[in-house]
Motif scaffolding. Structure first.
Motif, PDB file in Angstrom:
ATOM      1  N   UNK A 426     -22.966 -28.907 -23.886  1.00 55.72           N
ATOM      2  CA  UNK A 426     -21.948 -28.607 -22.878  1.00 55.72           C
ATOM      3  C   UNK A 426     -22.535 -27.835 -21.694  1.00 55.72           C
ATOM      4  N   UNK A 427     -23.404 -26.862 -21.987  1.00 53.12           N
ATOM      5  CA  UNK A 427     -23.940 -26.001 -20.930  1.00 53.12           C
ATOM      6  C   UNK A 427     -25.053 -26.672 -20.142  1.00 53.12           C
ATOM      7  N   UNK A 428     -25.913 -27.414 -20.831  1.00 54.16           N
ATOM      8  CA  UNK A 428     -27.148 -27.899 -20.211  1.00 54.16           C
ATOM      9  C   UNK A 428     -27.168 -29.407 -19.971  1.00 54.16           C
ATOM     10  N   UNK A 429     -26.010 -30.032 -20.030  1.00 55.19           N
ATOM     11  CA  UNK A 429     -25.882 -31.428 -19.612  1.00 55.19           C
ATOM     12  C   UNK A 429     -25.273 -31.432 -18.213  1.00 55.19           C
ATOM     13  N   UNK A 430     -25.727 -32.346 -17.397  1.00 51.85           N
ATOM     14  CA  UNK A 430     -25.236 -32.416 -16.018  1.00 51.85           C
ATOM     15  C   UNK A 430     -23.747 -32.748 -16.006  1.00 51.85           C
ATOM     16  N   UNK A 431     -22.978 -31.979 -15.269  1.00 56.56           N
ATOM     17  CA  UNK A 431     -21.531 -32.152 -15.211  1.00 56.56           C
ATOM     18  C   UNK A 431     -21.111 -33.175 -14.156  1.00 56.56           C
ATOM     19  N   UNK A 432     -22.059 -33.975 -13.725  1.00 59.56           N
ATOM     20  CA  UNK A 432     -21.846 -35.058 -12.736  1.00 59.56           C
ATOM     21  C   UNK A 432     -21.172 -34.569 -11.463  1.00 59.56           C
ATOM     22  N   UNK A 433     -21.397 -33.291 -11.136  1.00 59.69           N
ATOM     23  CA  UNK A 433     -20.824 -32.688  -9.922  1.00 59.69           C
ATOM     24  C   UNK A 433     -19.306 -32.822  -9.896  1.00 59.69           C
ATOM     25  N   UNK A 434     -18.703 -32.776 -11.085  1.00 59.95           N
ATOM     26  CA  UNK A 434     -17.262 -32.982 -11.225  1.00 59.95           C
ATOM     27  C   UNK A 434     -16.573 -31.648 -11.508  1.00 59.95           C
ATOM     28  N   UNK A 435     -15.769 -31.146 -10.572  1.00 62.25           N
ATOM     29  CA  UNK A 435     -15.122 -29.838 -10.754  1.00 62.25           C
ATOM     30  C   UNK A 435     -14.203 -29.788 -11.978  1.00 62.25           C
ATOM     31  N   UNK A 436     -13.503 -30.903 -12.269  1.00 65.74           N
ATOM     32  CA  UNK A 436     -12.585 -30.899 -13.413  1.00 65.74           C
ATOM     33  C   UNK A 436     -13.346 -30.736 -14.721  1.00 65.74           C
ATOM     34  N   UNK A 484      -3.723 -30.738  -6.685  1.00 68.03           N
ATOM     35  CA  UNK A 484      -4.291 -31.100  -5.381  1.00 68.03           C
ATOM     36  C   UNK A 484      -5.731 -31.530  -5.599  1.00 68.03           C
ATOM     37  N   UNK A 485      -6.025 -32.743  -5.336  1.00 66.83           N
ATOM     38  CA  UNK A 485      -7.370 -33.274  -5.631  1.00 66.83           C
ATOM     39  C   UNK A 485      -8.309 -33.034  -4.444  1.00 66.83           C
ATOM     40  N   UNK A 486      -8.489 -31.724  -4.088  1.00 69.87           N
ATOM     41  CA  UNK A 486      -9.259 -31.409  -2.882  1.00 69.87           C
ATOM     42  C   UNK A 486     -10.663 -30.863  -3.171  1.00 69.87           C
ATOM     43  N   UNK A 487     -10.885 -30.376  -4.380  1.00 66.11           N
ATOM     44  CA  UNK A 487     -12.199 -29.832  -4.723  1.00 66.11           C
ATOM     45  C   UNK A 487     -13.065 -30.995  -5.186  1.00 66.11           C
ATOM     46  N   UNK A 488     -14.020 -31.376  -4.340  1.00 67.33           N
ATOM     47  CA  UNK A 488     -14.765 -32.618  -4.573  1.00 67.33           C
ATOM     48  C   UNK A 488     -16.060 -32.406  -5.341  1.00 67.33           C
ATOM     49  N   UNK A 489     -16.617 -31.195  -5.313  1.00 63.16           N
ATOM     50  CA  UNK A 489     -17.915 -30.980  -5.950  1.00 63.16           C
ATOM     51  C   UNK A 489     -18.022 -29.555  -6.471  1.00 63.16           C
ATOM     52  N   UNK A 490     -19.115 -29.305  -7.197  1.00 59.47           N
ATOM     53  CA  UNK A 490     -19.337 -27.987  -7.812  1.00 59.47           C
ATOM     54  C   UNK A 490     -19.482 -26.904  -6.746  1.00 59.47           C
ATOM     55  N   UNK A 491     -20.124 -27.241  -5.631  1.00 57.62           N
ATOM     56  CA  UNK A 491     -20.333 -26.258  -4.566  1.00 57.62           C
ATOM     57  C   UNK A 491     -18.994 -25.748  -4.038  1.00 57.62           C
ATOM     58  N   UNK A 492     -18.045 -26.656  -3.821  1.00 58.62           N
ATOM     59  CA  UNK A 492     -16.719 -26.257  -3.342  1.00 58.62           C
ATOM     60  C   UNK A 492     -15.991 -25.435  -4.395  1.00 58.62           C
ATOM     61  N   UNK A 493     -16.159 -25.842  -5.658  1.00 62.88           N
ATOM     62  CA  UNK A 493     -15.526 -25.097  -6.750  1.00 62.88           C
ATOM     63  C   UNK A 493     -16.074 -23.678  -6.825  1.00 62.88           C
ATOM     64  N   UNK A 494     -17.386 -23.533  -6.665  1.00 62.21           N
ATOM     65  CA  UNK A 494     -18.006 -22.209  -6.706  1.00 62.21           C
ATOM     66  C   UNK A 494     -17.460 -21.319  -5.585  1.00 62.21           C
ATOM     67  N   UNK A 495     -17.288 -21.907  -4.383  1.00 64.97           N
ATOM     68  CA  UNK A 495     -16.735 -21.142  -3.251  1.00 64.97           C
ATOM     69  C   UNK A 495     -15.316 -20.668  -3.560  1.00 64.97           C
ATOM     70  N   UNK A 496     -14.506 -21.562  -4.147  1.00 63.10           N
ATOM     71  CA  UNK A 496     -13.125 -21.203  -4.488  1.00 63.10           C
ATOM     72  C   UNK A 496     -13.096 -20.168  -5.610  1.00 63.10           C
ATOM     73  N   UNK A 497     -13.951 -20.365  -6.598  1.00 61.30           N
ATOM     74  CA  UNK A 497     -14.051 -19.415  -7.720  1.00 61.30           C
ATOM     75  C   UNK A 497     -14.379 -18.015  -7.196  1.00 61.30           C
ATOM     76  N   UNK A 498     -15.348 -17.924  -6.285  1.00 59.83           N
ATOM     77  CA  UNK A 498     -15.720 -16.625  -5.715  1.00 59.83           C
ATOM     78  C   UNK A 498     -14.568 -16.023  -4.929  1.00 59.83           C
ATOM     79  N   UNK A 499     -13.812 -16.878  -4.235  1.00 56.43           N
ATOM     80  CA  UNK A 499     -12.676 -16.409  -3.453  1.00 56.43           C
ATOM     81  C   UNK A 499     -11.618 -15.793  -4.363  1.00 56.43           C
ATOM     82  N   UNK A 500     -11.338 -16.462  -5.480  1.00 54.93           N
ATOM     83  CA  UNK A 500     -10.301 -15.978  -6.394  1.00 54.93           C
ATOM     84  C   UNK A 500     -10.715 -14.662  -7.041  1.00 54.93           C
ATOM     85  N   UNK A 501     -11.951 -14.603  -7.566  1.00 56.25           N
ATOM     86  CA  UNK A 501     -12.344 -13.381  -8.285  1.00 56.25           C
ATOM     87  C   UNK A 501     -12.561 -12.206  -7.340  1.00 56.25           C
ATOM     88  N   UNK A 502     -12.711 -12.476  -6.041  1.00 56.27           N
ATOM     89  CA  UNK A 502     -12.854 -11.366  -5.088  1.00 56.27           C
ATOM     90  C   UNK A 502     -11.505 -10.713  -4.786  1.00 56.27           C
TER      91      UNK A 502
END
Length: 929
Positions: A426-436, A484-502
């Motif tokens: 789960x941790x070390x397999x590529x998540x196919x850049x899929x936020x879900x 809302x199907x707006x988070x297209x990749x891991x990079x966008x998810x990381x930005x949103x994740x940082x926004x929420x936890x801040x």
């Protein structure tokens, strides 16, 4: 005539309750409105203390709760609002001009704050948006008849603001939700209906200061229809001074509201001028402030002062953790009234590391540093730890030993035991850049961690609380990404994740009415304490100073009466001085050091306290210097105990190597660590080839080239044939020494070519030597040598051993050669004073050459002239650098032959060195470097 309600030094809430009870026979139909929920807890407690008979409690609300009740709308979270806004943005923006969610969110957050301000202050939307568009057109005028495409797009954005606003407000109000400002605007519109519905319910507005336009309108309407009273908390010292910002808003309300032309302004007290002991303390650095707070509390306890009436107020809330760690152990009860930001919780870093791991993915492999960060994560350790082995540590060691830069998934997974291999997959397999997929995996990981930790629940209560809070965050992310199907990749998810936890916090739960209170500045509203300890009273923190995170320029804010930095500073001023109204002992700490942009300059509030010192105030100032123990710089010393001597005997029996002896000459403590304790250097992954790796490759390549010629004469054709093998041998040796590291790009490619150049340059030099007619015979290549050293003073055998890089014979002269990839000059292999050979590391090259010569001589005495020396690949033009002795410094007369007499002199020094190492009375003593 204004009515002034004077009172003594009891708390503001105490007087509020007394006043309400004196003026109302039945309090159950009252609604008490306060600036915050926290204040309601203390008000309820005060009611319980003063009510003498059983009664139903009044309704106690914060102003936000009241406004939600009036409007009928529920406040939406910032994150959900951002997604709703993006839906509106996509609808109103042509597809070719649409920005991805992560870049949209950067400016949308600011715009939503402006929408919030516009609504809270009931600004006519069309008017202010037209102003904004007109200002931008003026700012971007052009000499060109037609504006450029860039200018057109820029102006289009400003002209669409009203459209964005209208569409967003319509969309969310249809769902029954609204952001805070819109809730206020809707409350004003719905106020008449609420007043009719609650005409028998009296409201008390308690302890307010700065009010936005919507709040002013709501409260004034309550007052005008006779359904409310408002109780202020201010002091004559500030209220009567037209220049003092502590009562800036209260003076405006007093003189601008029609209600106060006929009714009393309650209350203005005389508390601030009473007796106070104020200590202004300069403390270097933020952490030292936390430490000093602990010392103050310790002193208060020693003086038998109860901490029930003490508040520690953190001007900078980032001091929470240092402050908690600095509290005296004797403090049993503590109430924290501020949230702990999720971004500061260690678990936040765990998920951040996982996202970074996935982001830096290449061809089914992950970057080794990100792999190590995940495997080393202390929060994940319960999953990786087996009964007898630490799986994570074993994998890290394997990566480092094999120098793998990008680690394949299967290499990691196959090293995990069967029962936890699914975690590794789960941790070390590529998540196919899929936020879900990423979110679901994080939720699964939280559940697995919870299952492990709950086995020993009492030991992991805080960790389980962290997991619960982050589970909520990922559930929120999962809900939003599904809706809302707006988070297209891991990079966008990381930005949103940082926004929420801040923005999200972990709220502490405790008994708010007992023990020491630890709070932020805003939590002090309407509360009073006998002793106040306030930290970070610096400019830029208290007050926060000029900050303009807004699309609305300053002059436009002034035009529409929106708050600017001046009003925000006045809010801080009120909170600061109100906190001191009834306090008797006040400790004000400020940072004397400039930490980044803030710190170093004490707050203007402290200057005011000094300048406008009241007769009853005792103001003292001092600067605290941290107690730094004087640490004397002493060289490390290790006594030679029996076990150490036994280890020395073992080494002597196996054979001291020349490099081990020179390490002792350089620094005895290094010899102790490396040879006695057997501590090796940390084996890190080399992204760039290290110097010692380069040296190993060159040595190994020359060994393979010359080994077949041992005992033979080398001719020019042999050397020419060697050139053909250099490329392949250097490549093979790099793979052996550098593991899976990539040598085909960047700096490594340069170093690879340097290694080839070293070898080919050396072969060219050999070729030129042979072309001059000289005869070269290879005697030994990397020959293992060992020789006994007779030392009668010792009762155990002593040997020295090592490998000589090369022994050859050139025109009848035997040469003992040591290769060095670093730069060596002729002066480095010459000695004048034999005593210095084992005392000064400068002569280590000479020592090594002579050690090899001695071992060869012991095996078979020299039958011909013999020389020893160095070939330096960085100084090849100097050729063979021969060892030599001089009569005196600067002398040109040299003896460059290694003779039996030379070795006798060397043996004297060698024995002295070994005797020193073996002497129990001489400890291993660190040398100053």
């Amino acid at each position: 005539m204004a009515f002034f309600y004077f009172y003594n030094m009891k708390s503001f809430l105490s007087h509020v309750v007394r006043y309400i009870l004196e003026n109302n026979t039945d309090i159950s139909n009252l609604t008490l409105v306060l600036p915050s929920k926290r204040a309601g807890v203390f008000l309820k407690h005060e009611l319980s203390q003063q009510i003498k008979k059983t009664s139903f409690a009044p309704t106690i609300l914060s102003i936000e709760e009241l406004v939600e009740q009036i409007s009928g709308y529920t406040s939406v979270s910032n994150t959900e609002l951002l997604f709703e806004f993006y839906t509106v943005y996509k609808t109103l923006t042509p597809k070719e001009s649409q920005e991805p969610f992560d870049s949209f969110s950067k400016w949308a957050q600011i715009l939503l704050q402006d929408f919030n301000e516009i609504d809270r202050y009931l600004i006519p939307q069309k008017e202010i948006f037209n102003y904004l568009g007109a200002i931008q057109e003026i700012n971007h005028w052009s000499m060109e008849k037609e504006p450029t495409a860039l200018v057109k797009n820029y102006l289009t954005f400003w002209n669409k603001l009203e459209e964005y606003y209208t569409a967003l407000t319509e969309k969310i109000t249809q769902k029954g939700i609204a952001y805070q400002g819109l809730v206020y605007r809707e409350a004003v519109d719905s106020l008449e209906f609420y007043l009719q519905k609650n005409e028998n319910n009296k409201h008390y507005f308690i302890g307010f200061n700065a009010l936005n336009t919507a709040e002013e309108k709501i409260i004034q309407e309550f007052l005008e229809v006779g359904l409310a009273e408002i109780l202020w908390d201010t002091d004559h010292v500030f209220f009567d001074d037209p220049e003092h910002d502590a009562s800036l808003f209260l003076r405006r309300h007093r003189y601008d509201w029609n209600y106060f032309k006929k009714n009393a302004f309650s209350w203005i007290a005389d508390n601030f001028s009473s007796k106070k002991n104020i200590e202004i303390i300069g403390v270097p650095k933020n952490v030292t402030q936390a430490k000093h707070i602990g010392e103050i509390l310790q002193e208060l306890q020693q003086n038998n002062e109860t901490l029930q009436d003490v508040a520690v107020v953190l001007g900078d809330e980032q001091l929470l953790i240092p402050c908690l760690n600095s509290l005296p152990a004797e403090i049993e009860k503590l109430n924290i009234t501020m949230g702990f930001p999720l971004k500061d919780i260690p678990l936040a870093t765990t998920f951040n590391n996982l996202y970074l791991l996935q982001e830096h993915h290449r061809n089914d492999a992950f970057y080794y540093k990100n792999i190590i960060n995940v495997l080393s994560d202390t929060n994940l350790r319960p999953l990786f730890q087996q009964e007898d082995t630490n799986v994570a540590a074993d994998i890290i060691q394997y990566i480092q030993a094999n120098n793998i830069i990008y680690v394949p998934t299967e290499l990691i997974v196959e090293r995990f035991p069967e029962d936890i291999r699914d975690i590794a997959e789960m941790l070390f397999t590529y998540w196919t850049d899929n936020p879900k997929v990423a979110i679901q995996n994080c939720i699964t990981l939280i559940r697995r961690l919870k299952t492990r930790l709950i086995e020993d629940r009492e030991q992991h209560l805080l960790a389980l609380e962290y997991l619960y809070r982050f589970n909520e965050v990922f559930n929120q992310l999962q809900h939003l990404t599904k809706q809302h199907n707006y988070i297209a990749d891991i990079k966008s998810l990381l930005a949103l994740y940082k926004e929420i936890i801040s923005t999200e916090t972990l709220d502490f739960k405790g008994e708010p009415l007992q023990g020491l209170q630890l709070m932020g500045m805003l939590e002090t509203r309407v509360l009073d304490f006998k002793t106040v300890i306030l930290s970070s009273v610096n400019e830029g923190i208290l007050p926060s100073g000029k900050s303009n995170n807004s699309f609305i320029p300053f002059d436009l804010k002034k035009q529409f009466n929106l708050p600017t930095y001046k009003e925000k500073d006045a809010i801080y001023t009120y909170h600061f001085y109100r906190l001191l109204h009834r306090a008797e002992n006040i400790y004000l700490l400020y940072n004397t050091e400039a930490d980044g942009l803030n710190g170093g300059e004490k707050s203007r509030f402290l200057m005011q306290l000094e300048t406008y010192k009241m007769p009853n105030h005792t103001v003292s100032q001092n600067v605290v210097i941290p107690k730094v123990p004087k640490i004397e710089s002493r060289l490390q010393e290790v006594q030679k105990e029996a076990t150490i001597l036994e280890r020395i005997k073992d080494i002597a029996n196996k054979g001291f190597s020349p490099s081990a002896l020179t390490s002792y000459i350089r620094n005895p403590i290094d010899f102790y660590y490396q040879k006695i304790l057997g501590i090796r250097e940390y084996e890190a992954v080399e992204e760039t080839v290290a110097a010692n790796t380069l040296g190993t490759v060159v040595h190994d390549t020359l060994e393979l080239l010359y080994k077949p010629f041992e005992g033979k004469i080398v001719v020019t054709d042999d050397i020419k044939a060697m050139f053909q093998k250099v490329e392949q041998l250097v490549t093979d040796n790099f793979k052996k020494a550098y593991g899976e590291g990539n040598i085909h790009r960047g700096k490594n490619l340069i170093i690879f070519n340097v290694a080839k150049r070293y070898v080919t340059n050396f072969l060219n030099q050999e070729l030129q030597t042979l072309k001059t007619g000289k005869t070269l015979r290879i005697l030994q290549i990397e020959q293992t040598l060992r020789a006994k050293v007779e030392i009668p003073e010792l009762d155990f055998p002593v040997y020295i051993g090592g490998k000589a890089d090369r022994v050859d014979e050139l025109d009848g002269v035997m040469r003992i050669i040591d290769y060095k990839t670093g730069k060596v000059s002729q002066g480095d292999v010459e000695i004048v004073d034999w005593d210095l050979l084992t005392q000064d590391f400068k002569f280590s090259k000479s020592f090594q050459v002579l050690a090899y010569a001695y071992m060869i001589y012991q095996k078979q005495p020299f039958q011909q002239d013999t020389e020893g020396g160095i070939i330096s690949f960085k100084n090849l033009q100097s050729g063979f650098l021969k060892f030599g002795t001089k009569d005196k410094p600067g002398s040109r007369t040299k003896n460059q032959l290694v003779t039996s007499e030379t070795l006798d002199d060397f043996l004297v020094e060698l024995k002295k060195l070994i005797l020193e190492i073996c002497n129990q009375a001489i400890p291993f003593t660190e040398k100053e470097v």
